[in-house]
Design a protein around this motif. Sequence first.
Motif, PDB file in Angstrom:
ATOM      1  N   TYR A 155       0.834  -1.161   0.133  1.00 22.14           N
ATOM      2  CA  TYR A 155      -0.104   0.003   0.007  1.00 22.14           C
ATOM      3  C   TYR A 155       0.739   1.329  -0.219  1.00 22.14           C
ATOM      4  CZ  TYR A 155      -3.075   3.636   1.726  1.00 22.14           C
ATOM      5  OH  TYR A 155      -3.806   4.793   1.651  1.00 22.14           O
ATOM      6  N   ASP A 156       1.850   1.172   1.066  1.00 23.93           N
ATOM      7  CA  ASP A 156       2.677   2.569   1.112  1.00 23.93           C
ATOM      8  C   ASP A 156       3.494   2.659  -0.517  1.00 23.93           C
ATOM      9  OD1 ASP A 156       1.921   3.395   3.271  1.00 23.93           O
ATOM     10  OD2 ASP A 156       3.742   2.608   4.344  1.00 23.93           O
ATOM     11  N   MET A 157       3.928   1.592  -0.959  1.00 23.85           N
ATOM     12  CA  MET A 157       4.640   1.761  -2.211  1.00 23.85           C
ATOM     13  C   MET A 157       3.715   2.292  -3.150  1.00 23.85           C
ATOM     14  SD  MET A 157       7.439  -1.532  -2.353  1.00 23.85           S
ATOM     15  CE  MET A 157       7.926  -0.920  -3.920  1.00 23.85           C
TER      16      MET A 157
ATOM     17  N   CYS B 228      19.022  -3.557  -4.625  1.00 25.62           N
ATOM     18  CA  CYS B 228      19.645  -3.196  -3.238  1.00 25.62           C
ATOM     19  C   CYS B 228      19.000  -2.153  -2.690  1.00 25.62           C
ATOM     20  CB  CYS B 228      21.217  -2.913  -3.234  1.00 25.62           C
ATOM     21  SG  CYS B 228      22.209  -4.027  -4.233  1.00 25.62           S
ATOM     22  N   GLN B 229      18.609  -1.176  -3.457  1.00 22.01           N
ATOM     23  CA  GLN B 229      18.197   0.195  -2.921  1.00 22.01           C
ATOM     24  C   GLN B 229      16.868  -0.235  -2.449  1.00 22.01           C
ATOM     25  OE1 GLN B 229      15.365   2.096  -3.855  1.00 22.01           O
ATOM     26  NE2 GLN B 229      15.779   3.766  -2.335  1.00 22.01           N
ATOM     27  N   LEU B 230      15.876  -0.657  -2.850  1.00 22.98           N
ATOM     28  CA  LEU B 230      14.600  -1.168  -2.481  1.00 22.98           C
ATOM     29  C   LEU B 230      14.454  -2.133  -1.334  1.00 22.98           C
ATOM     30  CD1 LEU B 230      11.345  -0.945  -2.628  1.00 22.98           C
ATOM     31  CD2 LEU B 230      11.508  -2.925  -4.434  1.00 22.98           C
ATOM     32  N   ASN B 231      15.511  -3.101  -1.309  1.00 27.64           N
ATOM     33  CA  ASN B 231      15.758  -4.262  -0.499  1.00 27.64           C
ATOM     34  C   ASN B 231      16.122  -3.773   0.891  1.00 27.64           C
ATOM     35  OD1 ASN B 231      15.362  -6.968  -0.341  1.00 27.64           O
ATOM     36  ND2 ASN B 231      17.813  -7.191  -0.438  1.00 27.64           N
ATOM     37  N   LEU B 232      17.039  -2.820   0.962  1.00 29.90           N
ATOM     38  CA  LEU B 232      17.480  -2.319   2.396  1.00 29.90           C
ATOM     39  C   LEU B 232      16.511  -1.311   2.703  1.00 29.90           C
ATOM     40  CD1 LEU B 232      21.332  -1.514   1.347  1.00 29.90           C
ATOM     41  CD2 LEU B 232      20.225  -3.302   2.930  1.00 29.90           C
ATOM     42  N   GLU B 233      15.856  -0.648   1.983  1.00 25.18           N
ATOM     43  CA  GLU B 233      14.610   0.550   2.426  1.00 25.18           C
ATOM     44  C   GLU B 233      13.579  -0.361   3.060  1.00 25.18           C
ATOM     45  OE1 GLU B 233      13.502   2.662  -0.978  1.00 25.18           O
ATOM     46  OE2 GLU B 233      13.064   4.068   0.244  1.00 25.18           O
ATOM     47  N   MET B 234      13.169  -1.618   2.242  1.00 25.34           N
ATOM     48  CA  MET B 234      12.058  -2.515   2.777  1.00 25.34           C
ATOM     49  C   MET B 234      12.689  -3.172   4.156  1.00 25.34           C
ATOM     50  SD  MET B 234      10.433  -4.349  -0.328  1.00 25.34           S
ATOM     51  CE  MET B 234      11.498  -5.929  -0.295  1.00 25.34           C
ATOM     52  N   ALA B 235      13.761  -3.585   4.485  1.00 27.16           N
ATOM     53  CA  ALA B 235      14.267  -4.009   5.747  1.00 27.16           C
ATOM     54  C   ALA B 235      14.089  -2.793   6.646  1.00 27.16           C
ATOM     55  CB  ALA B 235      15.707  -4.543   5.411  1.00 27.16           C
ATOM     56  N   GLY B 236      14.560  -1.700   6.252  1.00 31.09           N
ATOM     57  CA  GLY B 236      14.424  -0.566   7.606  1.00 31.09           C
ATOM     58  C   GLY B 236      13.012  -0.094   7.715  1.00 31.09           C
ATOM     59  N   LEU B 249      18.161   3.815   8.768  1.00 35.47           N
ATOM     60  CA  LEU B 249      18.883   4.821   7.825  1.00 35.47           C
ATOM     61  C   LEU B 249      18.359   4.768   6.604  1.00 35.47           C
ATOM     62  CD1 LEU B 249      22.451   3.327   8.158  1.00 35.47           C
ATOM     63  CD2 LEU B 249      21.505   5.305   8.992  1.00 35.47           C
ATOM     64  N   PRO B 250      18.126   6.034   5.890  1.00 38.77           N
ATOM     65  CA  PRO B 250      17.617   6.507   4.698  1.00 38.77           C
ATOM     66  C   PRO B 250      18.376   5.653   3.683  1.00 38.77           C
ATOM     67  CG  PRO B 250      18.265   8.411   5.425  1.00 38.77           C
ATOM     68  CD  PRO B 250      18.524   7.365   6.736  1.00 38.77           C
ATOM     69  N   VAL B 276      11.823   5.062   3.528  1.00 34.10           N
ATOM     70  CA  VAL B 276      12.218   5.752   4.745  1.00 34.10           C
ATOM     71  C   VAL B 276      12.826   7.371   4.529  1.00 34.10           C
ATOM     72  CG1 VAL B 276      14.053   5.549   6.696  1.00 34.10           C
ATOM     73  CG2 VAL B 276      13.120   3.527   5.586  1.00 34.10           C
ATOM     74  N   GLU B 277      12.218   8.180   4.879  1.00 35.58           N
ATOM     75  CA  GLU B 277      12.601   9.579   4.354  1.00 35.58           C
ATOM     76  C   GLU B 277      13.696  10.328   5.266  1.00 35.58           C
ATOM     77  OE1 GLU B 277       9.778  12.469   3.388  1.00 35.58           O
ATOM     78  OE2 GLU B 277       8.132  10.752   2.809  1.00 35.58           O
ATOM     79  N   PRO B 278      14.474  10.722   4.619  1.00 35.13           N
ATOM     80  CA  PRO B 278      15.818  11.455   5.188  1.00 35.13           C
ATOM     81  C   PRO B 278      15.507  12.764   5.734  1.00 35.13           C
ATOM     82  CG  PRO B 278      16.068  11.443   2.802  1.00 35.13           C
ATOM     83  CD  PRO B 278      14.545  10.943   3.174  1.00 35.13           C
ATOM     84  N   GLY B 279      15.162  12.649   7.076  1.00 36.01           N
ATOM     85  CA  GLY B 279      14.637  14.026   7.665  1.00 36.01           C
ATOM     86  C   GLY B 279      15.715  15.141   7.607  1.00 36.01           C
ATOM     87  N   ARG B 280      16.908  15.080   8.365  1.00 35.83           N
ATOM     88  CA  ARG B 280      17.854  16.106   8.318  1.00 35.83           C
ATOM     89  C   ARG B 280      18.362  16.729   7.073  1.00 35.83           C
ATOM     90  NH1 ARG B 280      23.105  17.580   9.985  1.00 35.83           N
ATOM     91  NH2 ARG B 280      24.111  15.230   9.706  1.00 35.83           N
ATOM     92  N   LEU B 281      18.610  15.888   6.109  1.00 39.26           N
ATOM     93  CA  LEU B 281      18.975  16.100   4.801  1.00 39.26           C
ATOM     94  C   LEU B 281      18.134  17.248   4.003  1.00 39.26           C
ATOM     95  CD1 LEU B 281      20.920  15.187   2.580  1.00 39.26           C
ATOM     96  CD2 LEU B 281      19.472  13.534   1.834  1.00 39.26           C
TER      97      LEU B 281
END
Lengths: 190, 287
Positions: A155-157, B228-236, B249-250, B276-281
Amino acid sequence: MFPEKAVLSAPVDPGFLRKVREESGEDPSRCYQCLRCSTGCPLSSNMDYTPHQVMRLIQLGQKDEVLGSDAIWVCVSCYTCSVRCPNDINIAHLYDTLRQMAVREGYEIKRSQIPIFHREFLGQVKYLGRLHELMLMGFYRLRAGGLFDDMDLGYDMVRKGRLGLLPSFPHGGKDLKRIYDYAGKEAKTS
Amino acid sequence: MKLAYFPGCSLHSSGRDYDKSIRMVLGKLGVDLVEIPDWNCCGATSAHVTDENLAVLLPARNLAIAEGMGLDILAPCSACHQRLVIAEEELKKEKFQKALKETTGKEFAGKIRTLGILEVLMGKVGPEAIEKEIKTPLKGFKVASYYGCLIARIPRVKTFDDRENPTSMDRLVDLTGAEAVDWPFKADCCGASFGITQKPFFHKLSGRLLDGAGDFGAQAIVTVCPFCQLNLEMAGYKEAKETPSRTPLPVMSITQWLALAMGFTAKQAGLSSLLVEPGRLRETVSR
Ligand code: SF4
Ligand code: SF4
C-alpha cells in the motif's frame, strides 16, 4: 571439515563429474579444497553442504547428495565464490547447472517457492517482454500462498508512486516467442 | 557523449526515481541517453538459474539493437549490467551467435560494451567535470556507499572497480562534500533475489548491512543497484514498523544523492518517494 560418513554410505555415480563438467562448462575437479569459496559465502552457515563440500561431493560422484541438497537452493547467486576461486571455477554458474539438473531429474526441492517464482517471472517476460512487479507479486502469491502478506508495504509503495498499477504494452514482438521456443527445444534435448 | 540507455524493468517501476535522477544528472553533465527502442527484460536471476539459453538470448537481443545504434550501453541496474556483460562474453561462442540470428534475425559482433553508472560517472565523465557542477555541497553528512555483490563480481571479465574493495562511489560521495565512511560490508550481498521467496535469508543479509552501516557512523546509505536500494529500504521500513523507537537509515540511489549536491530540489530528486524519509537532509538541500 568433510562429512565422510554421508559419502561412504551413498552410492557412487561414476559419470556424474563428467556430466556436470560438460553441461556447465566448469571443471569441479580443479578444486583443491582451499575453502576460499565457503569462507566468503554469506549463507554458508545455512547450507547443508558448503560450496567446497559440494565440489568434493561432485568429484566423489555423489549425485544424489548434490542434486538432493538444500545448498544448491540456499545459494543466492552473489558470485563471491566464483570470483575468489583460485582455480577459476565459476561456482555460481555451476550451481545454475546443478539446479537445472535437479529440476529436470525430479529431485525433491524443499524450497519449492523458488522455482515457482522463477516460472512466474519468466512466464510474464515471455508474454509482456518486460516485468511488471505488482503483477508478478500477485501471481506468485496466488501460486505459493500468502496472498495478503506485506499488504501495508504494498500500500505504501503504491501511495508513494513506487509501484505501477498497470503493465505496459507488450515488448519484443515475435523475437521473444522465438527465443522461448528455441530455449524450450534445447532444454528437451539436453 | 552519447550512450544507449537500458533502464531495465525496475527503473520503470519501483526504481523510477533512480531513472529520473540518472537522466537529470547525466543531462547536466552532457551525456545524451537514447533509450534502446523496444528493449526487453534481461531475464535477471530467474533466467540464469533455470535456463542457460534464455539467460544469454534475452539480454543478447538488447545488445544487438544497441550495436545497431552504434552506441555503448549504460545499464544502471547491477543485475541487468551483469547479465548483459555475461551475454557479451557468451556471444563469442558460435552456438549463441547462431541462436541469436535464428530467433531474432539480429547479430552481435562485440563492437560495443555495457557500462555501469559508476564507470560512466567516474570513468567517462570524470571527477573534474562532476566537481564543477556541485552547487549544494552536502557537508556534515556521513554516508556509506554500498556497491552490492554484482557490480564488481563478474567472473573472467575485467571490471571497472576493484572486486574486493571498490572505491569509485566513495570518491563520488566525497566529491559531493559528504564523507564516505570506511565500512567492511560495502560489497556484501543484500539478499535481494530472496526478498520474496526466502524472507529469513533476506532479513539476515540486509539486516547485517543496515546495522553495519549504522555502527560505522553512516547517516545514510547510497546504492547503485535498484534492487539493493529497495531491499535495504524495505528492511528498514519493516524494522521501523516492528520497533517504532528505531529510526532506520535512509537508503537512496547514488544519483539521487548527486542530484541534491548538484542543486536539484528534494522533490526533483524524489526524496518524498523513499520509504524511509531522510529528515535532516531536507534542511540542507534545495526545496
Ligand atoms: S575456492 Fe575453488 S579451489 Fe578453493 S575450495 Fe572453493 S572451489 Fe575449491
Ligand atoms: S554464489 Fe552462492 S555459493 Fe557462491 S558465495 Fe554466493 S551464495 Fe555462496
